[in-house]
Design an enzyme around this catalytic site. Structure first.
Site, PDB file in Angstrom:
ATOM      1  N   PHE A  35      48.556  63.423  50.667  1.00  0.00           N
ATOM      2  CA  PHE A  35      47.547  64.224  49.975  1.00  0.00           C
ATOM      3  C   PHE A  35      47.219  65.508  50.699  1.00  0.00           C
ATOM      4  CE2 PHE A  35      45.279  60.694  47.363  1.00  0.00           C
ATOM      5  CZ  PHE A  35      46.085  61.006  46.281  1.00  0.00           C
ATOM      6  N   ARG A  36      46.991  65.384  52.019  1.00  0.00           N
ATOM      7  CA  ARG A  36      46.287  66.480  52.687  1.00  0.00           C
ATOM      8  C   ARG A  36      47.106  67.315  53.655  1.00  0.00           C
ATOM      9  NH1 ARG A  36      43.429  62.228  51.827  1.00  0.00           N
ATOM     10  NH2 ARG A  36      41.574  62.435  50.532  1.00  0.00           N
ATOM     11  N   GLN A 105      46.572  52.131  52.996  1.00  0.00           N
ATOM     12  CA  GLN A 105      45.853  52.880  51.945  1.00  0.00           C
ATOM     13  C   GLN A 105      46.837  53.278  50.848  1.00  0.00           C
ATOM     14  OE1 GLN A 105      43.059  55.903  54.033  1.00  0.00           O
ATOM     15  NE2 GLN A 105      44.460  55.209  55.598  1.00  0.00           N
ATOM     16  N   ILE A 107      49.694  52.980  47.814  1.00  0.00           N
ATOM     17  CA  ILE A 107      49.734  52.204  46.573  1.00  0.00           C
ATOM     18  C   ILE A 107      51.175  51.988  46.117  1.00  0.00           C
ATOM     19  CG2 ILE A 107      47.447  52.976  45.805  1.00  0.00           C
ATOM     20  CD1 ILE A 107      48.781  55.159  44.142  1.00  0.00           C
ATOM     21  N   ASP A 108      52.131  52.320  46.992  1.00  0.00           N
ATOM     22  CA  ASP A 108      53.536  52.372  46.573  1.00  0.00           C
ATOM     23  C   ASP A 108      54.303  51.060  46.745  1.00  0.00           C
ATOM     24  OD1 ASP A 108      54.114  52.318  49.381  1.00  0.00           O
ATOM     25  OD2 ASP A 108      54.029  54.501  49.461  1.00  0.00           O
ATOM     26  N   HIS A 123      43.841  50.215  48.481  1.00  0.00           N
ATOM     27  CA  HIS A 123      43.685  51.035  47.271  1.00  0.00           C
ATOM     28  C   HIS A 123      44.496  50.494  46.098  1.00  0.00           C
ATOM     29  CE1 HIS A 123      42.493  54.624  50.053  1.00  0.00           C
ATOM     30  NE2 HIS A 123      41.509  53.792  49.846  1.00  0.00           N
ATOM     31  N   ASN A 217      50.335  60.346  64.307  1.00  0.00           N
ATOM     32  CA  ASN A 217      50.097  61.223  63.154  1.00  0.00           C
ATOM     33  C   ASN A 217      50.573  62.631  63.475  1.00  0.00           C
ATOM     34  OD1 ASN A 217      48.758  60.811  60.511  1.00  0.00           O
ATOM     35  ND2 ASN A 217      47.685  62.668  61.114  1.00  0.00           N
ATOM     36  N   ILE A 235      56.401  59.295  62.093  1.00  0.00           N
ATOM     37  CA  ILE A 235      56.164  57.874  62.372  1.00  0.00           C
ATOM     38  C   ILE A 235      57.433  57.025  62.222  1.00  0.00           C
ATOM     39  CG2 ILE A 235      55.304  57.358  60.038  1.00  0.00           C
ATOM     40  CD1 ILE A 235      53.267  55.480  61.586  1.00  0.00           C
TER      41      ILE A 235
HETATM   42  P1  NAD Z   1      46.370  62.012  53.854  1.00  0.00           P
HETATM   43  O1  NAD Z   1      47.253  62.836  52.992  1.00  0.00           O
HETATM   44  O2  NAD Z   1      44.923  62.386  53.933  1.00  0.00           O
HETATM   45  O3  NAD Z   1      46.916  62.079  55.358  1.00  0.00           O
HETATM   46  C1  NAD Z   1      48.250  61.833  55.682  1.00  0.00           C
HETATM   47  C2  NAD Z   1      48.431  62.156  57.157  1.00  0.00           C
HETATM   48  O4  NAD Z   1      49.739  61.721  57.517  1.00  0.00           O
HETATM   49  C3  NAD Z   1      48.325  63.643  57.495  1.00  0.00           C
HETATM   50  O5  NAD Z   1      47.392  63.807  58.550  1.00  0.00           O
HETATM   51  C4  NAD Z   1      49.752  64.023  57.946  1.00  0.00           C
HETATM   52  O6  NAD Z   1      49.750  64.895  59.047  1.00  0.00           O
HETATM   53  C5  NAD Z   1      50.331  62.693  58.362  1.00  0.00           C
HETATM   54  N1  NAD Z   1      51.777  62.575  58.145  1.00  0.00           N
HETATM   55  C6  NAD Z   1      52.510  62.951  57.076  1.00  0.00           C
HETATM   56  N2  NAD Z   1      53.796  62.595  57.219  1.00  0.00           N
HETATM   57  C7  NAD Z   1      53.879  61.993  58.434  1.00  0.00           C
HETATM   58  C8  NAD Z   1      54.955  61.409  59.166  1.00  0.00           C
HETATM   59  N3  NAD Z   1      56.190  61.370  58.688  1.00  0.00           N
HETATM   60  N4  NAD Z   1      54.671  60.882  60.385  1.00  0.00           N
HETATM   61  C9  NAD Z   1      53.413  60.928  60.904  1.00  0.00           C
HETATM   62  N5  NAD Z   1      52.378  61.479  60.249  1.00  0.00           N
HETATM   63  C10 NAD Z   1      52.594  61.980  59.027  1.00  0.00           C
HETATM   64  O7  NAD Z   1      46.571  60.505  53.425  1.00  0.00           O
HETATM   65  P2  NAD Z   1      45.672  59.238  53.752  1.00  0.00           P
HETATM   66  O8  NAD Z   1      44.932  59.407  55.027  1.00  0.00           O
HETATM   67  O9  NAD Z   1      46.499  58.047  53.521  1.00  0.00           O
HETATM   68  O10 NAD Z   1      44.595  59.375  52.592  1.00  0.00           O
HETATM   69  C11 NAD Z   1      44.378  58.310  51.840  1.00  0.00           C
HETATM   70  C12 NAD Z   1      44.693  58.532  50.358  1.00  0.00           C
HETATM   71  O11 NAD Z   1      46.037  58.867  50.070  1.00  0.00           O
HETATM   72  C13 NAD Z   1      44.467  57.284  49.630  1.00  0.00           C
HETATM   73  O12 NAD Z   1      43.616  57.506  48.553  1.00  0.00           O
HETATM   74  C14 NAD Z   1      45.848  56.826  49.162  1.00  0.00           C
HETATM   75  O13 NAD Z   1      45.744  55.932  48.105  1.00  0.00           O
HETATM   76  C15 NAD Z   1      46.457  58.126  48.896  1.00  0.00           C
HETATM   77  N6  NAD Z   1      47.896  58.337  48.719  1.00  0.00           N
HETATM   78  C16 NAD Z   1      48.829  57.309  48.771  1.00  0.00           C
HETATM   79  C17 NAD Z   1      50.199  57.571  48.595  1.00  0.00           C
HETATM   80  C18 NAD Z   1      51.195  56.442  48.653  1.00  0.00           C
HETATM   81  O14 NAD Z   1      50.961  55.350  48.177  1.00  0.00           O
HETATM   82  N7  NAD Z   1      52.357  56.669  49.271  1.00  0.00           N
HETATM   83  C19 NAD Z   1      50.619  58.886  48.403  1.00  0.00           C
HETATM   84  C20 NAD Z   1      49.644  59.915  48.357  1.00  0.00           C
HETATM   85  C21 NAD Z   1      48.300  59.621  48.535  1.00  0.00           C
END
Ligand code: NAD
Length: 250
Positions: A35-36, A105, A107-108, A123, A217, A235
């Site tokens: 997401f972020r 967190q 959902i995949d 989630h 992270n 990671i």
């Molecule tokens: P977020 O987007 O806020 O943060 C992700 C973090 O992961 C970032 O700080 C980024 O720097 C780090 N990151 C990205 N790729 C990385 C890697 N390869 N190795 C290490 N670090 C890495 O996501 P969050 O904290 O999980 O926020 C939670 C929300 O995201 C939830 O609501 C969740 O349901 C949702 N979400 C889930 C999915 C999924 O199921 N895959 C996808 C998108 C969002």
């Protein structure tokens, strides 16, 4: 200074009750955007009619299911995604008896696809869906049949909703209490791929009383200074290298 992957291997080797808590960053190496971060979903919506936080809200789903599903099927569902090295390494640690549980967190469903058995989904999951009228359950495959249109119940015609926690909805109580129990009893907590900015999940860290908190992270988090080890690398690469070291021990 010791190589951080060696430090992580040593922490895992001496840990007695290790728990992993992860977020969207665990799945970016499976080509699912988070997401972020810079390429995350929240940064791609500048010209969109609705912001993702608005679309992914319970009220929006009820009011405008067509627009919800247009967004959801395009951005939240990746039926062809495969588990990556991070998922595989965590499944391997569990099967070696070195990991008590994965709390996610995401959902995949990719931890389960990789073979992890004790997975707590805070989630929900795109793989579980139900009719909001009669409650009948549907798989992801079933609701994708008429995508991107709103999936309707074949029994009563009601709208089908993913069992995914939307903004404005509470986290599932059993998942939260289970996650907190695992964290409170852990001596090692590895947190990875999460910005730790989504509450209440981010507050889970306060329940940890063990000796080693590890953060993996790519970007900095507000909790970095609480950790005994911070690794700012991908990671999947970190966990794979760590499992390789641990495997060469045995
Ligand atoms: P977020 O987007 O806020 O943060 C992700 C973090 O992961 C970032 O700080 C980024 O720097 C780090 N990151 C990205 N790729 C990385 C890697 N390869 N190795 C290490 N670090 C890495 O996501 P969050 O904290 O999980 O926020 C939670 C929300 O995201 C939830 O609501 C969740 O349901 C949702 N979400 C889930 C999915 C999924 O199921 N895959 C996808 C998108 C969002």
């Amino acid at each position: 200074m010791e190589n951080p992957v060696h430090s992580l291997s040593n922490i895992i080797r001496s840990g007695e009750r290790i728990v992993f808590f992860g977020g969207a960053g665990v799945s970016t190496e499976s080509a699912i955007p988070d997401f972020r971060s810079a390429s995350g979903l929240y940064r791609q919506s500048d010209n969109a009619v609705y912001a993702p936080e608005e679309i992914l809200h319970r009220d929006f789903f009820i009011r405008n299911p067509e627009a919800f599903y247009q967004y959801y099927f395009t951005n939240m569902v990746y039926p062809n995604a495969k588990p990556n090295a991070a998922h595989a390494a965590l499944a391997e640690l569990e099967s070696r008896g070195s990991l008590a549980a994965v709390i996610t967190q995401n959902i995949d469903g990719l931890h389960q696809s990789a073979g992890s058995k004790r997975v707590i989904e805070l989630h929900g999951s795109v793989h579980q869906n139900h009719c909001i009228q009669c409650g009948v359950a549907y798989s992801l495959e079933k609701i994708l049949i008429n995508a991107p249109h709103v999936p309707l119940c074949t029994i009563c015609g009601g709208i089908i909703k993913p069992n995914v926690v939307l903004y404005g909805e509470a986290l599932p109580e059993d998942a939260v209490s289970n996650a907190l129990a695992y964290i409170a009893r852990a001596d090692v907590l590895i947190i990875g791929g999460t910005s730790l900015s989504v509450y209440p999940a981010a507050g889970f860290i306060n329940y940890f009383n063990g000796k080693s908190l590890v953060l993996i992270n790519k970007d900095e988090t507000a909790y970095d200074e609480l950790a005994c080890l911070v690794i700012r690398q991908k990671i999947g690469e970190v966990m794979e290298a760590c499992v390789t070291i641990l495997t060469s021990d045995s």
